[in-house]
Design a protein around this motif. Structure first.
Motif, PDB file in Angstrom:
ATOM      1  N   ALA A  22       0.886  -1.231   0.016  1.00 37.45           N
ATOM      2  CA  ALA A  22       0.145  -0.021   0.024  1.00 37.45           C
ATOM      3  C   ALA A  22       0.953   1.311  -0.144  1.00 37.45           C
ATOM      4  CB  ALA A  22      -0.783   0.089   1.225  1.00 37.45           C
ATOM      5  N   PRO A  58      -7.629   0.808  -1.421  1.00 36.74           N
ATOM      6  CA  PRO A  58      -7.005   0.851  -2.892  1.00 36.74           C
ATOM      7  C   PRO A  58      -6.528   2.236  -2.930  1.00 36.74           C
ATOM      8  CG  PRO A  58      -9.305   0.437  -3.209  1.00 36.74           C
ATOM      9  CD  PRO A  58      -9.099   0.302  -1.778  1.00 36.74           C
ATOM     10  N   PRO A  59      -5.690   2.526  -4.036  1.00 37.77           N
ATOM     11  CA  PRO A  59      -5.261   4.053  -4.232  1.00 37.77           C
ATOM     12  C   PRO A  59      -6.290   4.813  -4.926  1.00 37.77           C
ATOM     13  CG  PRO A  59      -3.544   2.096  -4.865  1.00 37.77           C
ATOM     14  CD  PRO A  59      -4.771   1.403  -4.539  1.00 37.77           C
ATOM     15  N   HIS A 116       0.696   3.986  -1.272  1.00 38.18           N
ATOM     16  CA  HIS A 116      -0.154   5.103  -1.214  1.00 38.18           C
ATOM     17  C   HIS A 116      -0.227   5.737  -0.063  1.00 38.18           C
ATOM     18  CE1 HIS A 116      -2.886   1.954  -1.044  1.00 38.18           C
ATOM     19  NE2 HIS A 116      -3.808   2.659  -0.611  1.00 38.18           N
ATOM     20  N   ILE A 117      -0.064   4.699   1.100  1.00 42.66           N
ATOM     21  CA  ILE A 117      -0.597   5.003   2.480  1.00 42.66           C
ATOM     22  C   ILE A 117       0.834   5.284   3.344  1.00 42.66           C
ATOM     23  CG2 ILE A 117      -1.578   4.163   4.478  1.00 42.66           C
ATOM     24  CD1 ILE A 117      -3.727   3.001   2.972  1.00 42.66           C
TER      25      ILE A 117
END
Lengths: 468, 468
Positions: free
Chosen positions: A386, A467-468, A388-389
């Motif tokens: 992940a 999700p992104p 993006h996190i």
């Protein structure tokens, strides 16, 4: 009249015969059996009991045993004895309606993965080392340990803390200014519940709701300070009398209080006669550099430094401490009362030895390494699954905050629950009165699971992330 | 500018050189030394510190060690670093005026003979048996013990108490209705401090002032019930919502509550919806016959039974219990809060084993025998040296009341102090609002001294008593 007890006595005899064994001998067993017979209704109120002799013969016990048992039960109010009327079951004795036993709550199917913040890995408790300290301390303790205690706490522990806190946390104090308590909540109650301090109290806009509840119960209004990338906006302090901060590692968002803010809050306290309450809840756990020393060291007369072993060792030990400015010591002890009414004196001795023997340092070092490894695994898993996190607040402590896009926190918490994960979103820690913009995020207590449970928990977490 | 640090640096160098050892290595030692130099005023606010290189060379440490130490102290607010201006001692840092260390209070010459009531012989604590239970319990405990606790207390202890209290005290309950606490005062705070019960509360006209203080602090008005030879005059109960009694052994005057009164108070509770709080503080210690069972057994839904190990084992263990009517359990747990915030979980496990293994029974038996011996010696000494003085309340407990002629108590307490004896007169226990006639008497805690100290204490007591 005669028949009224004959039947009963026969029943008593056969009933009791079965039960006339157990601790305390036959007399005690007979008393228990008679109480139970009355309680259950087998012997109704008003029933006349058989004469000593008859019941004794029936049961094969000495006459005195029955006489003693009757006398006992008369003294307790189960039976009455009147001249000429014999011994009867008292009229007032309850024959309870079918009593509802309090059942254990149905065993809830708990979450499979516990990532709630706030507790150390329960499987890591150093049983052997703790037992060694406890035994040594108890064997060497003077007898007075087992008498009424000092409300400040055992001197052995306060001396050990003076040394340890100076060395590990930069706290400047002496044993006479330390008061032992059962943990942070107890410290708050001692400070605010007995009128030593009064509100309003400034707090960080994100913090532990449990602490706000304790304060509210003590009638203390809390005023939220907004947070930014340097920690609490202490420049917003106004007419509050005190401010509660987590300077080493803001709870739960995660950064240390900036050096300029540390200086500024001390300036405020000096200028306004204010007081800083320093919640040093996980100050020992800093991974990428050495721990930041306590704010208390900057001005011991303006700061109450509060710590405990709940994060470093276990909440089961239920010991914490307050390092107080000189002028508050007597007032806090007065609230505590003449005697140590709370913290186990025996555990205090054990903990003192645990510090002095070096076992505490060894344990913290070991746990720091273990938690750093978990932190690294969390960061690596996010980078892989992940990216993006972002995880923030990861330089220290026992938890991290995974930052989420605005408006997605509630559904992320739900998704985690679907994956069998227990954790909280940032919203759970938000002060209800703050006007700062809400941040979305998951608070991940990576210290909580045992070693073998952490990997699966991490995998489940990655599956739960949006999700992104 | 350059000179401002040269002198300081020389001093820093020589000062610090001496101190650069200790836990945590040279970097930690340097940080400690610099903090102390600022705190003591050797480095004044605004002083520019030597460059890393100079100090490192001077001290014979690596340049990075100095750089790290400076960075740490900047983060902590002791130093400031500005581009082009070097590292300086922060302006805000306190240079405390001669700080007054908090001294231990001058060691008061305590009384030579301690006959105050309320504590068991501290030298009698069963260290070996307790350590064996504690070790066994900790070794066998599941890991979850070291996580967040159950506010009701450990189930192992509540199960052990259910069995023990039924057998030894005639208490009828189950583990789900027991709540563990730190002792009697904690029980009162849980019941009244959080609004579970409200005043007015009837109490005995003689009782522990400390309990009245705890109740007053919780805003509870107490209404005194007069005492007579059968105990508290429960027929005087009126609109109070609850009554606090010591039925097994009135504290401190000493008799058991008469059987008719036991029944009457239960009748009152049923008729008025009232509640009986049963303080079973020394119920195990009865010498001339078996203990009187608890009032709780007569009606478990109308009585809160409260006990602790403070008299039977030691106040240092800091564990007690409430046996509650079904309808109060949830409310008390809500006041206690989500987490077990008070009683040591480890000691709870140890105590559970201490009960289950039979060690508690053995200890109580041993102490009962010892205290009975002391009681007998007290009575014999009085018969020989002061036959005009009657000892009452001697059938049970850890103290006796020596009855004195009217108006002589205050001078008898003074005479005892002259003999180096610490004890209280009955006046210390009298409710301020009672209108019952004052009794004169000395409350003699014969359990308090160690075995070897008891004989001399008894002799001193006999010398202190008023002549016929």
């Amino acid at each position: 009249m005669a028949t009224s007890w004959v039947n009963s006595a026969e029943r008593i005899g056969s009933d009791l015969h079965l039960e006339l064994t157990g601790p305390g001998g036959r007399r005690a067993a007979l008393i228990r059996a008679l109480r139970e017979a009355v309680r259950s209704g087998r012997l109704a109120p008003g029933t006349r009991l058989p004469p000593y002799r008859s019941l004794a013969a029936d049961l094969g016990v000495a006459r005195n045993t029955v006489a003693d048992a009757y006398a006992e039960l008369v003294a307790e109010g189960w039976l009455t004895a009147r001249q000429g009327s014999g011994t009867r079951v008292a009229m007032g004795v309850l024959r309870p309606a079918a009593r509802v036993p309090r059942k254990a709550p149905p065993r809830a199917r708990g979450p499979r993965h516990d990532l709630t913040q706030g507790t150390p890995d329960a499987s890591s408790f150093p049983r052997t080392a703790w037992l060694a300290s406890y035994r040594r301390a108890l064997q060497q303790a003077p007898n007075e340990v087992f008498g009424p205690g000092d409300p400040a706490g055992r001197i052995e522990l306060r001396e050990a803390l003076t040394e340890y806190l100076a060395r590990a946390r930069g706290v400047h104090t002496e044993p006479g200014r330390i008061v032992i308590c059962s943990g942070f909540a107890h410290a708050l109650r001692l400070l605010f519940g007995g009128g030593v301090l009064r509100g309003p109290l400034a707090v960080e806009a994100y913090g532990l709701g449990f602490h706000r509840d304790v304060l509210a119960a003590a009638g203390v209004r809390t005023v939220p300070l907004p947070l930014d990338e340097h920690g609490a906006r202490v420049d917003r302090l106004g007419r509050e009398r005190a401010v509660l901060l987590t300077p080493a590692h803001q709870f739960p968002t995660g950064g240390p209080l900036h050096a300029a803010r540390r200086a500024a809050v001390i300036d405020w306290a000096r200028a306004r006669g204010g007081l800083v309450l320093e919640d040093d809840y996980d100050g020992e756990f800093r991974y990428d550099r050495k721990p930041v020393g306590a704010v208390q060291g900057l001005d011991p007369e303006r700061v109450v430094h509060i710590g405990s072993v709940s994060k470093s060792l276990s909440p089961a030990v239920r010991l914490g401490w307050m390092v107080l400015p000189e002028r508050y010591v007597d007032a806090v002890l007065a609230v505590k009362g003449d005697r140590e009414a709370w913290a186990s004196v025996l555990d205090q001795l054990g903990l003192a030895d645990f510090f002095v023997s070096g076992a505490y340092d060894r344990h913290v070092r070991r746990m720091r390494q273990r938690y750093r490894g978990r932190r690294d695994r969390l960061v690596a898993a996010l980078a892989e699954h992940a990216p993006h996190i972002e995880a923030t607040g990861v330089a220290a402590g026992l938890h991290a905050v995974l930052r989420l896009p605005p408006g997605t926190e509630a559904s992320a918490v739900k998704a985690a629950a679907w994956q069998g994960i227990a954790l909280d979103g940032l919203a759970a820690f938000r002060h209800p009165d703050t006007d700062m913009a809400a941040d979305d995020g998951l608070v991940v207590g990576y210290a909580t699971p045992s070693e073998h449970a952490y990997g699966p928990a991490l995998e489940a977490l990655c599956r739960a992330l949006p999700p992104p």
